[in-house]
Each structure stands twice: as C-alpha cells, then as structure tokens.
Scaffold this active site. Structure first.
Site, mmCIF file in Angstrom:
data_model
loop_
_atom_site.group_PDB
_atom_site.id
_atom_site.type_symbol
_atom_site.label_atom_id
_atom_site.label_comp_id
_atom_site.label_asym_id
_atom_site.label_seq_id
_atom_site.Cartn_x
_atom_site.Cartn_y
_atom_site.Cartn_z
ATOM 1 N N HIS A 13 2.962 10.710 0.349
ATOM 2 C CA HIS A 13 3.920 10.195 1.350
ATOM 3 C C HIS A 13 5.377 10.293 0.889
ATOM 4 C CE1 HIS A 13 0.466 8.513 3.515
ATOM 5 N NE2 HIS A 13 0.055 7.990 2.377
ATOM 6 N N HIS B 95 0.853 -1.193 0.000
ATOM 7 C CA HIS B 95 0.000 0.000 0.000
ATOM 8 C C HIS B 95 0.886 1.240 0.000
ATOM 9 C CE1 HIS B 95 -3.574 2.393 1.976
ATOM 10 N NE2 HIS B 95 -2.894 3.123 1.137
ATOM 11 N N GLU C 194 0.640 7.777 -3.898
ATOM 12 C CA GLU C 194 1.510 7.440 -2.762
ATOM 13 C C GLU C 194 2.778 8.294 -2.775
ATOM 14 O OE1 GLU C 194 0.817 5.302 -0.129
ATOM 15 O OE2 GLU C 194 -1.172 5.438 -1.013
#
Ligand code: 5GP
Length: 205
Positions: free
Chosen positions: A120, A62, A116
C-alpha cells in the site's frame, strides 16, 4: 440476550476515509484501517502476541491504504522499494505499541510493516510521503482518531470482542462515520469497517 445472538465479528476494522489533497493523482483517498485485537484473534487462524508483549486493549493500526472512488485500489506500486529499518528507527517503539502484528509466529512487527509498505505505502509514495512520512502519518492519525475514547464515549468499554449491536452507539460518538463492507471481509452480520471522512493533510499534520 439479543446481543449474544449477534456473532462476534471476526475482526473490527475501523476504516477512516481520508481525503487526499493533491498528494497523488494515482488514487483518490486513503483508508486508515484499524483492527480490534480481540476480534483478530477470534478467528479460525490463530493469533500470537508480538514479541514485545501483549498488546494494549486498544485498536491497532492495520494500514493506510490508497483507494479509488470506484472501489479499486493500487497495490505494489514499486517492487524495488523495500522498507528500510533505518528510515523508521525513531518510530519503532511507537509502531510496536500502535501497529503491532498479531499474526503467528510472534514477530517484532517489522514484517507486517514491510508488507503494508510494499503493498500500500509504495502507492502513496510521493515528494510529500516517503517511508518515514507514511508511518509517521499513520501514527498521528491513530492518536488523533482516538477510537478507544470514541468507544468509551459510546459507553463501550474495552472488551475482548465488540458486537455488531454496539455499532449504532459507536456511530453516535463518530457521527461522520459510515459502516462499510467494501473490503469483502468475512461475515454479513458483522460490522467490519467504519469509514470516517477526514482531511488527510489536517489529520496527519
Ligand atoms: P493486507 O494485505 O490486508 O494489507 O495485510 C494483511 C497481511 O498482513 C497478511 O499477509 C497478514 O498475514 C499480515 N499480517 C501480519 N500481522 C497482521 C495483523 O496483526 N493483522 C492483519 N490483518 N494482518 C497481519
């Protein structure tokens, strides 16, 4: 059977707590987050197989998330940094296998990886970690963590879903792991996350 009384958890996230050695002063460690496809699909939202086909019955990545000890985490640290497909072209087939997107509509995964990275990855960006390094590290971490083997060692074989009742056995093969719900995910009677302390530099080397 008692197992059945446990609700299938929506999604199993295996969170691996990665200590960071001086990579950045802006966060304290990484969570390495893996999801169980059957659990992701066993939700109110629908799921779709990636365009590249049905994913293996294995955990999928993930994300690799910078975190702070106090539970906060940085996000969207550089709105000018979009994921450049050319930077990760040599990793694409591995990412399609190990980091598939299960959301609908079906996709190649690039949108998920971009999300992502932007949310992040940009917060982990440093001299040591560029776009290629970030995704390469996540792929290496998945290989080294080998959670499917950890499940098998715990006597849990690839199942469409994983029950909370299995968690104590899973912990036996991942002794450094602790359960956590600190991402506020879904239901109380589910094991949602597993935090495993690891040395980032060693694991991603
Ligand atoms: P997060 O913000 O939690 O890091 O990432 C979740 C975002 O990625 C959501 O917008 C979700 O729709 C998208 N996404 C795309 N594919 C997937 C997938 O396979 N699993 C999860 N959890 N999110 C996905």
């Amino acid at each position: 059977m008692k197992l059945i009384t446990f609700s299938v958890f929506i999604k199993l996230l295996i969170i691996q707590y990665l200590s960071v050695l001086c990579v950045s002063e802006d966060f304290d460690f990484f969570y390495f987050v893996q999801q169980w496809p059957g659990s992701y699909c066993d939700t109110k939202h629908s799921c779709c197989y990636p365009r590249t086909g049905k994913p293996a019955a294995d955990f999928g990545i993930h994300g690799l998330w910078p975190q702070n000890k106090d539970g906060s985490y940085p996000q969207n640290c550089n709105r000018d940094s979009s994921l450049n497909e050319d930077q990760i072209s040599d990793l694409t087939s591995s990412l399609q296998k190990d980091w598939p997107s299960l959301s609908c509509p079906s996709s190649t995964g690039f949108r998920f990886w971009s999300h992502e990275w932007e949310k992040h990855g940009t917060c982990a960006e440093s001299e040591e970690i560029d776009q290629h390094g970030y995704f390469e590290a996540a792929l290496k971490l998945k290989e080294k963590a080998n959670l499917l083997q950890a499940l098998k060692s715990a006597g849990i074989h690839a199942l469409p879903v994983i029950y909370t009742a299995f968690f104590p056995r899973l912990k036996e093969s991942l002794p450094s792991a602790t359960a956590s719900n600190n991402h506020g995910l879904r239901k109380k009677n589910m094991v949602q996350e597993l935090n495993q302390t690891m040395d980032f530099m060693t694991w991603a080397a």
